[in-house]
Design a protein around this motif. Sequence first.
Motif, short mmCIF file in Angstrom:
data_model
loop_
_atom_site.label_atom_id
_atom_site.label_comp_id
_atom_site.label_asym_id
_atom_site.label_seq_id
_atom_site.Cartn_x
_atom_site.Cartn_y
_atom_site.Cartn_z
N ARG A 19 0.84 -1.19 0.00
CA ARG A 19 0.00 0.00 0.00
C ARG A 19 0.88 1.24 0.00
NH1 ARG A 19 -2.33 0.38 6.25
NH2 ARG A 19 -0.30 0.59 7.29
N GLY A 20 0.28 2.37 -0.31
CA GLY A 20 1.05 3.61 -0.35
C GLY A 20 0.23 4.82 0.05
N ASN A 21 0.94 5.88 0.40
CA ASN A 21 0.35 7.19 0.67
C ASN A 21 1.19 8.24 -0.04
OD1 ASN A 21 -1.62 6.18 2.45
ND2 ASN A 21 -0.21 6.31 4.18
N TYR A 22 0.52 9.20 -0.65
CA TYR A 22 1.20 10.35 -1.24
C TYR A 22 0.61 11.61 -0.63
CZ TYR A 22 2.05 14.16 -4.53
OH TYR A 22 2.38 15.38 -5.09
N VAL A 23 1.45 12.54 -0.23
CA VAL A 23 0.97 13.77 0.39
C VAL A 23 1.66 14.98 -0.23
CG1 VAL A 23 2.67 13.83 2.28
CG2 VAL A 23 0.43 14.90 2.59
N LYS A 24 0.91 16.05 -0.34
CA LYS A 24 1.45 17.33 -0.78
C LYS A 24 1.13 18.37 0.28
CE LYS A 24 0.93 20.89 -4.37
NZ LYS A 24 0.15 21.28 -5.58
N LEU A 25 2.16 19.04 0.79
CA LEU A 25 1.99 20.01 1.87
C LEU A 25 2.66 21.33 1.51
CD1 LEU A 25 2.68 18.27 5.32
CD2 LEU A 25 0.50 19.11 4.46
N LEU A 49 9.74 16.87 8.48
CA LEU A 49 9.22 16.15 9.64
C LEU A 49 7.69 16.16 9.64
CD1 LEU A 49 10.67 14.69 11.98
CD2 LEU A 49 10.09 16.65 13.42
N MET A 50 7.08 17.27 9.21
CA MET A 50 5.61 17.33 9.14
C MET A 50 5.08 16.39 8.06
SD MET A 50 4.79 21.39 9.87
CE MET A 50 3.01 21.15 9.85
N VAL A 51 5.77 16.32 6.93
CA VAL A 51 5.39 15.37 5.89
C VAL A 51 5.47 13.94 6.43
CG1 VAL A 51 6.09 14.34 3.70
CG2 VAL A 51 5.95 16.82 3.92
N ALA A 52 6.57 13.63 7.09
CA ALA A 52 6.76 12.28 7.64
C ALA A 52 5.68 11.95 8.66
CB ALA A 52 8.14 12.16 8.27
N SER A 53 5.32 12.90 9.52
CA SER A 53 4.31 12.64 10.54
C SER A 53 2.95 12.37 9.91
CB SER A 53 4.22 13.80 11.53
OG SER A 53 3.66 14.96 10.96
N LEU A 155 10.22 5.62 2.53
CA LEU A 155 9.73 6.99 2.45
C LEU A 155 10.60 7.81 1.53
CD1 LEU A 155 9.42 6.20 5.80
CD2 LEU A 155 8.22 8.37 5.69
N TRP A 156 9.96 8.71 0.81
CA TRP A 156 10.66 9.69 -0.01
C TRP A 156 10.03 11.05 0.26
CZ3 TRP A 156 9.14 4.91 -1.51
CH2 TRP A 156 10.12 4.04 -2.02
N ILE A 157 10.85 12.06 0.48
CA ILE A 157 10.37 13.42 0.69
C ILE A 157 11.14 14.34 -0.24
CG2 ILE A 157 10.05 15.31 2.34
CD1 ILE A 157 10.02 13.19 4.56
N ILE A 163 7.17 23.77 -1.43
CA ILE A 163 6.09 22.79 -1.56
C ILE A 163 6.71 21.41 -1.32
CG2 ILE A 163 4.34 21.77 -3.06
CD1 ILE A 163 4.21 24.42 -4.55
N PHE A 164 6.15 20.68 -0.37
CA PHE A 164 6.72 19.41 0.05
C PHE A 164 5.85 18.26 -0.46
CE2 PHE A 164 8.52 22.49 2.83
CZ PHE A 164 9.76 22.00 3.22
#
Length: 295
Positions: A19-25, A49-53, A155-157, A163-164
Amino acid sequence: MRNSEDKLHRFIFENTDIRGNYVKLSHTIEEATQHQALPQNLHAILGELMVASSLLASTLKLDGSLTLQIQTNGPLKLLIAECNGNLGMRGTVKWRGAIESLAPIDLIKEGHFIITLIQKNAKTPYQGIVPMEGNSISELLENYMIRSEQIQTKLWIYSQNDIFHGLLIQKLPFNSSAEELNQDEMKNIWERIVESANQSFSELRPELEVSEILQNVFSSETIRLYDPTHLGFACSCSKKSVENMLQLIGKEECNSIIEEQASITIHCDFCNECYQYSEDEVDFVFNESNNSVNH
């Protein structure tokens, strides 16, 4: 507050146990740091760190909060990112002295990295110590997950123009959709997915739709993408939580502070809210507490 541009997208790789999650912050981080004049390197490391959390919190059945906290003996004193079960987030940084010239990883490499998980129905919080092994926050957390949680996690950031973008994939222990695949096949699929992200994630085109981004990164895979979840800044401080803290301090200590400073002032580092209590207000807090105990 939820900003429509900050979203987390859950997805699975069809017929696998991955499974996966993608986030844009971006706006969430801006709101979290608007009261903090952060140098660029601190803004970058807090953003990571906020992206990781958010990525880790979204893998949990969370009725509470997940906090990632780094403390060091160097110029970076404290780095905190917190995400609750509704993907409300906050973060803060404390530092001392000249810090602008240090690379983000150099800021934290001599520190202590702690994960705290608070569930509302749990008697005590869970805390885990993340070994400082790796050249990025992503690597530190990957090592922690495989050692402590025994879940293969990558994880990849990636950030550009404040823009993260964050990507997490996990290989789950059991999944009925992958029953027809043997271990060697699953290992090959996992390695292929990881290699695709290693090669392509840092070259993503953020103007594309998320489905297109994921298909570009994982061009050989079939992905099922679920509806997104919005993220936003949320601070958990409140008048009630401050008054609970005053009661923990004790009336004698509160009176001592008032005698010295005329009032008690509590400042929230996350949202910049200021709570001030006079002597009469402190007396009221303790009287209310005594009344509730007596009844």
